[in-house]
Write a protein that holds these residues in place. Sequence first.
Motif, mmCIF file in Angstrom:
data_model
loop_
_atom_site.group_PDB
_atom_site.id
_atom_site.type_symbol
_atom_site.label_atom_id
_atom_site.label_comp_id
_atom_site.label_asym_id
_atom_site.label_seq_id
_atom_site.Cartn_x
_atom_site.Cartn_y
_atom_site.Cartn_z
ATOM 1 N N ALA A 89 0.837 -1.199 0.000
ATOM 2 C CA ALA A 89 0.000 0.000 0.000
ATOM 3 C C ALA A 89 0.875 1.254 0.000
ATOM 4 O O ALA A 89 0.586 2.227 -0.719
ATOM 5 C CB ALA A 89 -0.927 -0.010 1.205
ATOM 6 N N CYS A 93 1.108 4.047 -3.043
ATOM 7 C CA CYS A 93 0.926 5.490 -2.807
ATOM 8 C C CYS A 93 2.119 6.290 -3.307
ATOM 9 O O CYS A 93 1.959 7.375 -3.877
ATOM 10 C CB CYS A 93 0.686 5.743 -1.322
ATOM 11 S SG CYS A 93 -0.893 5.115 -0.704
ATOM 12 N N GLY A 96 1.853 6.751 -6.864
ATOM 13 C CA GLY A 96 0.664 7.480 -7.298
ATOM 14 C C GLY A 96 -0.435 6.587 -7.843
ATOM 15 O O GLY A 96 -1.310 7.056 -8.585
ATOM 16 N N ARG A 98 -3.805 4.437 -7.549
ATOM 17 C CA ARG A 98 -5.016 4.426 -6.722
ATOM 18 C C ARG A 98 -5.338 2.997 -6.325
ATOM 19 O O ARG A 98 -5.306 2.075 -7.148
ATOM 20 C CB ARG A 98 -6.174 5.043 -7.491
ATOM 21 C CG ARG A 98 -5.996 6.513 -7.823
ATOM 22 C CD ARG A 98 -7.118 7.005 -8.716
ATOM 23 N NE ARG A 98 -8.431 6.770 -8.106
ATOM 24 C CZ ARG A 98 -9.576 6.931 -8.749
ATOM 25 N NH1 ARG A 98 -9.578 7.306 -10.026
ATOM 26 N NH2 ARG A 98 -10.720 6.706 -8.131
#
Length: 326
Positions: A89, A93, A96, A98
């Motif tokens: 995760a 992030c 970038g 989603r």
Amino acid sequence: MLPKCERSVRTGWPNRNCSVKQAPDPDRKPQMPKNNATSAAHNLRGSLWMVAAMAGFAVEDAFIKASGATLPVGQILMLFGLGGCAVFAVLACLKGERLIVPEVLSPPMRLRVLFEITGRLFYVLAITLTPLSSATVILQATPLVVVASAALVFGERVGWRRWMAIFIGLAGVLVIIQPGSDSFSALSILAVIGMLGFAGRDLASRAAPASLGTSVLGVYGFASVFVAGALFGLWEDASLVRPDPVTALYICGAVTAGVAAYSSLMIAMRTGEVSAVTPFRYTRVLFGITLGVVWFGESLSAAMLLGSGLIVLSGLFILWRSKPRA
């Protein structure tokens, strides 16, 4: 007026027997001459990354097996899944990417999660309750099942030679588990079910939306591991145990090795040619057997050596037959 040339249905390019001069296609990229030295260097780096990935997966298995001495299997899966999910995760992030997009609810992704839960649960049960070496070898039959399933599900063409190799490799699995003999253990079926689950996951991954990045797939893959642990924990009805410092290090080591192995695998597949890099997947057999013998004191039987030889040779033959001919 000159007739237009018909295009090939399969390739979309004009047929070779066309006598009409065609205008250059502005979208077609010019073919650059291949540099053999550069290609060889990329294949070497890709192969080394693949070997590193297989070593990482073997270490991950060993840490999970060691954790099983003090922790319930359901708790191991939950801790391992939670740790890997958190790492991927963060990586998603940073890139970038989603995490919550409509594509994660597509039918292939739902199937992928289901197979991931099945594969992870039964394979972890296998490495905690049976010898690590035999579970590792049985797992190597996954590509054989993937090729056979791709022919049946996606209609991919598989010649009789590769079908023979598939049957020989699956016979190697039977040689290892030895059904009907005095040495047969029903627990060895756990590794077979886990192998089938991973094969289904790989097939579903091929149909998954291409827009989903590897980090996003990693998040949902490890989230599936957590779900598998929670479900098994409910069935197991075992109390949660506070890990001692050594076991906590094992879990952290498993997460670190798993994430590093997954990342190395992605780098390997993107660095070298698939036909040159993929055969090095079978180095996992060497790492798994070595860790099983050295760390856990496992012994190697003649049946396991013969079965592993049949599985590895069958897989290598299929890769060789799948390689495009010049």
